[in-house]
Design a protein around this motif. Structure first.
Motif, PDB file in Angstrom:
ATOM      1  N   VAL A 207      75.206  61.608  -4.559  1.00 40.59           N
ATOM      2  CA  VAL A 207      75.220  62.351  -5.257  1.00 40.59           C
ATOM      3  C   VAL A 207      75.999  61.817  -6.795  1.00 40.59           C
ATOM      4  CG1 VAL A 207      74.770  63.529  -7.107  1.00 40.59           C
ATOM      5  CG2 VAL A 207      73.309  63.139  -6.118  1.00 40.59           C
ATOM      6  N   LYS A 208      75.734  61.094  -7.968  1.00 42.98           N
ATOM      7  CA  LYS A 208      76.634  60.022  -8.170  1.00 42.98           C
ATOM      8  C   LYS A 208      77.029  61.001  -9.929  1.00 42.98           C
ATOM      9  CE  LYS A 208      79.612  56.159  -9.597  1.00 42.98           C
ATOM     10  NZ  LYS A 208      79.371  55.140  -9.867  1.00 42.98           N
ATOM     11  N   VAL A 209      78.197  61.551 -10.164  1.00 44.86           N
ATOM     12  CA  VAL A 209      77.486  62.090 -11.849  1.00 44.86           C
ATOM     13  C   VAL A 209      78.748  60.948 -12.554  1.00 44.86           C
ATOM     14  CG1 VAL A 209      79.031  64.312 -11.278  1.00 44.86           C
ATOM     15  CG2 VAL A 209      77.913  63.869 -13.034  1.00 44.86           C
ATOM     16  N   TYR A 210      78.431  60.756 -13.711  1.00 44.75           N
ATOM     17  CA  TYR A 210      79.679  60.680 -14.894  1.00 44.75           C
ATOM     18  C   TYR A 210      79.949  61.424 -15.325  1.00 44.75           C
ATOM     19  CZ  TYR A 210      78.732  54.926 -13.701  1.00 44.75           C
ATOM     20  OH  TYR A 210      78.881  54.643 -13.397  1.00 44.75           O
ATOM     21  N   ALA A 211      81.121  61.893 -14.765  1.00 48.20           N
ATOM     22  CA  ALA A 211      81.947  63.061 -15.499  1.00 48.20           C
ATOM     23  C   ALA A 211      82.313  63.049 -16.989  1.00 48.20           C
ATOM     24  CB  ALA A 211      82.611  63.508 -14.694  1.00 48.20           C
ATOM     25  N   ASP A 212      83.047  61.537 -17.497  1.00 47.08           N
ATOM     26  CA  ASP A 212      83.194  60.921 -18.599  1.00 47.08           C
ATOM     27  C   ASP A 212      82.798  59.721 -18.901  1.00 47.08           C
ATOM     28  OD1 ASP A 212      85.362  59.589 -17.301  1.00 47.08           O
ATOM     29  OD2 ASP A 212      86.724  60.428 -17.502  1.00 47.08           O
ATOM     30  N   TYR A 213      82.411  59.547 -19.700  1.00 39.27           N
ATOM     31  CA  TYR A 213      82.400  57.984 -20.625  1.00 39.27           C
ATOM     32  C   TYR A 213      82.793  57.704 -21.448  1.00 39.27           C
ATOM     33  CZ  TYR A 213      80.291  53.608 -19.204  1.00 39.27           C
ATOM     34  OH  TYR A 213      80.217  52.165 -18.855  1.00 39.27           O
ATOM     35  N   ARG A 214      82.865  56.447 -22.071  1.00 35.15           N
ATOM     36  CA  ARG A 214      83.401  56.442 -23.278  1.00 35.15           C
ATOM     37  C   ARG A 214      81.970  56.514 -24.677  1.00 35.15           C
ATOM     38  NH1 ARG A 214      83.887  51.722 -19.584  1.00 35.15           N
ATOM     39  NH2 ARG A 214      82.575  50.519 -20.154  1.00 35.15           N
ATOM     40  N   ALA A 248      85.174  59.008 -13.126  1.00 36.64           N
ATOM     41  CA  ALA A 248      85.955  60.204 -14.058  1.00 36.64           C
ATOM     42  C   ALA A 248      87.603  59.863 -14.392  1.00 36.64           C
ATOM     43  CB  ALA A 248      86.260  61.853 -13.783  1.00 36.64           C
ATOM     44  N   SER A 249      87.423  59.213 -15.421  1.00 34.92           N
ATOM     45  CA  SER A 249      88.498  58.279 -15.734  1.00 34.92           C
ATOM     46  C   SER A 249      90.073  59.296 -16.619  1.00 34.92           C
ATOM     47  CB  SER A 249      88.553  57.128 -17.063  1.00 34.92           C
ATOM     48  OG  SER A 249      87.756  57.682 -17.828  1.00 34.92           O
ATOM     49  N   THR A 250      89.362  60.437 -17.252  1.00 33.67           N
ATOM     50  CA  THR A 250      89.990  61.370 -18.301  1.00 33.67           C
ATOM     51  C   THR A 250      90.736  62.604 -17.674  1.00 33.67           C
ATOM     52  OG1 THR A 250      88.595  62.428 -18.482  1.00 33.67           O
ATOM     53  CG2 THR A 250      89.201  60.355 -20.815  1.00 33.67           C
ATOM     54  N   ASP A 251      91.425  63.093 -18.348  1.00 32.50           N
ATOM     55  CA  ASP A 251      92.159  64.161 -17.408  1.00 32.50           C
ATOM     56  C   ASP A 251      91.403  65.776 -17.093  1.00 32.50           C
ATOM     57  OD1 ASP A 251      94.779  65.082 -15.915  1.00 32.50           O
ATOM     58  OD2 ASP A 251      94.870  66.526 -17.549  1.00 32.50           O
ATOM     59  N   SER A 264      85.024  63.937  -4.518  1.00 37.31           N
ATOM     60  CA  SER A 264      86.202  62.357  -4.567  1.00 37.31           C
ATOM     61  C   SER A 264      86.134  62.585  -6.051  1.00 37.31           C
ATOM     62  CB  SER A 264      85.906  61.381  -3.792  1.00 37.31           C
ATOM     63  OG  SER A 264      84.337  60.334  -4.332  1.00 37.31           O
ATOM     64  N   ILE A 265      86.904  62.129  -6.098  1.00 37.84           N
ATOM     65  CA  ILE A 265      87.257  61.836  -8.398  1.00 37.84           C
ATOM     66  C   ILE A 265      87.555  59.651  -7.705  1.00 37.84           C
ATOM     67  CG2 ILE A 265      88.213  61.386 -10.239  1.00 37.84           C
ATOM     68  CD1 ILE A 265      87.133  63.720  -9.846  1.00 37.84           C
ATOM     69  N   GLU A 266      86.391  59.193  -8.992  1.00 35.43           N
ATOM     70  CA  GLU A 266      86.651  57.913  -8.365  1.00 35.43           C
ATOM     71  C   GLU A 266      86.982  57.510  -9.963  1.00 35.43           C
ATOM     72  OE1 GLU A 266      85.397  56.212  -5.669  1.00 35.43           O
ATOM     73  OE2 GLU A 266      84.556  58.817  -5.803  1.00 35.43           O
ATOM     74  N   HIS A 267      88.552  56.361  -9.569  1.00 34.33           N
ATOM     75  CA  HIS A 267      89.403  55.825 -10.920  1.00 34.33           C
ATOM     76  C   HIS A 267      90.625  56.592 -11.339  1.00 34.33           C
ATOM     77  CE1 HIS A 267      85.322  53.853 -11.223  1.00 34.33           C
ATOM     78  NE2 HIS A 267      85.020  54.192 -11.438  1.00 34.33           N
ATOM     79  N   GLY A 268      89.886  57.797 -12.139  1.00 36.28           N
ATOM     80  CA  GLY A 268      90.950  59.179 -12.305  1.00 36.28           C
ATOM     81  C   GLY A 268      92.591  58.357 -12.796  1.00 36.28           C
ATOM     82  N   ASP A 269      92.010  57.288 -13.875  1.00 30.49           N
ATOM     83  CA  ASP A 269      93.457  56.990 -14.406  1.00 30.49           C
ATOM     84  C   ASP A 269      94.178  57.099 -15.381  1.00 30.49           C
ATOM     85  OD1 ASP A 269      91.805  54.288 -13.611  1.00 30.49           O
ATOM     86  OD2 ASP A 269      91.942  53.343 -15.498  1.00 30.49           O
ATOM     87  N   GLY A 270      93.597  58.769 -16.180  1.00 34.85           N
ATOM     88  CA  GLY A 270      94.956  59.205 -17.066  1.00 34.85           C
ATOM     89  C   GLY A 270      94.561  60.329 -15.803  1.00 34.85           C
ATOM     90  N   GLY A 271      94.366  60.575 -14.681  1.00 35.31           N
ATOM     91  CA  GLY A 271      95.619  61.959 -13.762  1.00 35.31           C
ATOM     92  C   GLY A 271      96.844  62.118 -14.517  1.00 35.31           C
ATOM     93  N   SER A 272      96.417  62.844 -14.494  1.00 33.09           N
ATOM     94  CA  SER A 272      97.661  64.151 -15.128  1.00 33.09           C
ATOM     95  C   SER A 272      98.596  64.945 -14.015  1.00 33.09           C
ATOM     96  CB  SER A 272      98.388  65.631 -15.718  1.00 33.09           C
ATOM     97  OG  SER A 272      97.334  66.777 -15.363  1.00 33.09           O
ATOM     98  N   LEU A 273      99.987  65.211 -13.245  1.00 32.96           N
ATOM     99  CA  LEU A 273     100.574  65.414 -11.806  1.00 32.96           C
ATOM    100  C   LEU A 273      99.871  67.480 -11.911  1.00 32.96           C
ATOM    101  CD1 LEU A 273     102.531  65.350 -10.018  1.00 32.96           C
ATOM    102  CD2 LEU A 273     103.887  66.555 -10.767  1.00 32.96           C
TER     103      LEU A 273
END
Length: 421
Positions: A207-214, A248-251, A264-273
Motif C-alpha cells: 500500500v502506497k500513501v502520499y503523506a504530503d503533496y504540493r 514524503a518530501s517534507t520533513d 519506507s520513505i520515498e524521496h525525502g528531499d527535506g529530511g532533517s538529521l
C-alpha cells in the motif's frame, strides 16, 4: 477463442528465445559476495530449477554437467529497483498529465510490457512498482501476466492505486464540471479503512500513501494526512500482512509517516538529521530517488556544469548528507518511468556521487532491496538456497558501479534470458 489464441501467440513470441529452467553450472572469473563486500574466485555456482543449490570449487565440477563458462566476467546478484513505475514513460516524451488523461490503459499496459523487457535485459530482476498513476489496476494485470509467462520481465510487486488526501492530487486546472481521471485514489478519515481493504482485495501487494503533496497556498508541498490517519492505513495493511510505503518530501510528513510505522520513505528531499535519526530508530528504510530529480531538472533545461544548480538538487544533496550522517538504511529506488526504463543504473551512479561507497550502493540494490520485496532470505545474494537471479559484468562493481551499465548475461529464476545459452 480469439483471446485464447492471442494469449498463446504472445506466450510463444515472448518465450521463444528463453531457455527452460534446468540444472546449469556457471563458472565466472569471480562472483560478488555483497554482504562481505568481496570478490570470490575459483568457484562454480550450480543452479537447479530456480535456485542456487550449491557453490563448489571450480575443479570439482563434473564433466557431465551442463556448464556455462562466463570467462572474463563477474557474477552479481540480480539488481533490485525498489521504486519504479512501469506504466509511465519519460516526461520529456509526453507530460504526466497527458499520460494519465490521453493514453488508454491498454496502451499503457502494452508499453509496460516493453518497459519490463528493457529492465530485465539491463540486469534488474526485481522491482517494487509504486503506483499505477491513473491506470487503475493495470499494474496488477502486468504482474499476473508475468507470472503466467505472457510477458517477460523482472519479478514484480505492485501497489495498485496510491492513496491521496482528497483535493491534493492531480491532474488539476480543469473546470469543476469536468470529471477528470486522477492519478491516485482519494480517501480520508474513516474511509481509509474501506479503501485500503478494497485495494488489497483488488490485488495490491503493498500500500502506497502520499503523506504530503504540493497543495500549500503557493503550491508548495505540505503534509496531507495526520499521524492517526497514517496509522489507520498501516494497521489495516498490517492485518493482511502487507507493508505501507510513504511518498514524503517534507520533513514533517516524513516524521508523521515514520511514527505511523511505514516500511519506507520515498524521496525525502527535506529530511532533517533529527528525522533521519528517528527513521533509523524505527527501522524505516530511505528510498531517495535521486535520479528522478536529476532527470526532471535536465528536462527543464538545466545541464550539468552550466548555469545555476536547481534548488531541488541542492536540497537533495543536503538530505542525503543528513541520511548518511544519521546512519539510516538506504535502498536503491530510482523512480524510473520519469526517465527511460533500462537506464536504472543511473540511480546507482548518483548514489555514489551523493556520498555512498560502491559497496554500500550494491548492497542497497540487492540485500536491502530484497528486504523491501519481502524476500530477504532468498533474494539479493549469491548463496546456496537463494533464488537464481544472476547477472554478469566486466570489472568489479564493488569499486565502480558504472560497470553495471553493461550487462552481458541475465538469469532470473534459473532461466537464461540474455547471454550464453
Amino acid at each position: 477463442m480469439k483471446n485464447k489464441l492471442l494469449a498463446a501467440l504472445m506466450l510463444t513470441f515472448c518465450c521463444a528465445n528463453v531457455a527452460s529452467a534446468e540444472t546449469i553450472t556457471l563458472i565466472p572469473d569471480a562472483y560478488v559476495d555483497v554482504a562481505q563486500g568481496t570478490l570470490v574466485r575459483g568457484k562454480a555456482i550450480i543452479v537447479d530449477g530456480n535456485s542456487i543449490v550449491d557453490i563448489v570449487p571450480t575443479e570439482s565440477v563434473s564433466s557431465d554437467a551442463r556448464v556455462v563458462r562466463l570467462d572474463g566476467k563477474t557474477l552479481v546478484p540480480g539488481l533490485i529497483d525498489a521504486h519504479s513505475h512501469v506504466l509511465l514513460h519519460p516526461y520529456n516524451e509526453i507530460s504526466w498529465n497527458d499520460q494519465v488523461l490521453k493514453e488508454s490503459i491498454t496502451e499503457r499496459a502494452l508499453r509496460a510490457s516493453n518497459h519490463m523487457r528493457s529492465t530485465l535485459m539491463a540486469g534488474f530482476t526485481s522491482l517494487r512498482d509504486l503506483g499505477s498513476e491513473g491506470a487503475e489496476y493495470a499494474d496488477v494485470a502486468v504482474r499476473d501476466s508475468l507470472h503466467k509467462g505472457v510477458i517477460i520481465g523482472p519479478r514484480l510487486i505492485v501497489a495498485g492505486k496510491a492513496i491521496v488526501a482528497t483535493g491534493s492530487y492531480g491532474p488539476k486546472g480543469y473546470a469543476d464540471h469536468h470529471s477528470i481521471t486522477l492519478g491516485a485514489e482519494p480517501a480520508d478519515g474513516a474511509d481509509l479503512v474501506r479503501v485500503v481493504r478494497d485495494q488489497i482485495g483488488r490485488g495490491a501487494d503493498i500500500v502506497k500513501v502520499y503523506a504530503d503533496y504540493r497543495w500549500g497556498p503557493n503550491g508548495e508541498a505540505r503534509p496531507t494526512f495526520s499521524v492517526d490517519e497514517l496509522k489507520t492505513i498501516v494497521d489495516v495493511a498490517a492485518s493482511s500482512g502487507r507493508p505501507v510505503i510513504a511518498h514524503a518530501s517534507t520533513d514533517e510528513a516524513m516524521r508523521r509517516a515514520t511514527l505511523a510505522g511505514v516500511q519506507s520513505i520515498e524521496h525525502g528531499d527535506g529530511g532533517s538529521l533529527k528525522t533521519f535519526k528517528l527513521m533509523r530508530e524505527k527501522n524505516v528504510i530511505f528510498c531517495p530517488t535521486v535520479a528522478a530529480g536529476d532527470a526532471i531538472s535536465q528536462y527543464r533545461g538545466w545541464v550539468k556544469g552550466s548555469g545555476e544548480v536547481p534548488a531541488r538538487i541542492k536540497q537533495k544533496k543536503t538530505s542525503m548528507e543528513n541520511a548518511i550522517k544519521a546512519g539510516v538504511t538506504i535502498c536503491n529506488g530510482s523512480d524510473v518511468g520519469v526517465f527511460p526504463h533500462g537506464d536504472n543504473v543511473r540511480e546507482l551512479e548518483l548514489l555514489v556521487m551523493h556520498g555512498l561507497s560502491p559497496q554500500e550502493v550494491l548492497k542497497a540494490a540487492t540485500i536491502t532491496g530484497a528486504e523491501l520485496m519481502g524476500m530477504k532470505d532468498k533474494l539479493g545474494q549469491i548463496k546456496k538456497g537463494y533464488l537464481a537471479d544472476l547477472i554478469t559484468v566486466e570489472g568489479n562493481p564493488l569499486e565502480d558501479v558504472s560497470v553495471l551499465k553493461e550487462v552481458s548475461f541475465v538469469m532470473k529464476d534459473g532461466v537464461i534470458y540474455k547471454g550464453a545459452k
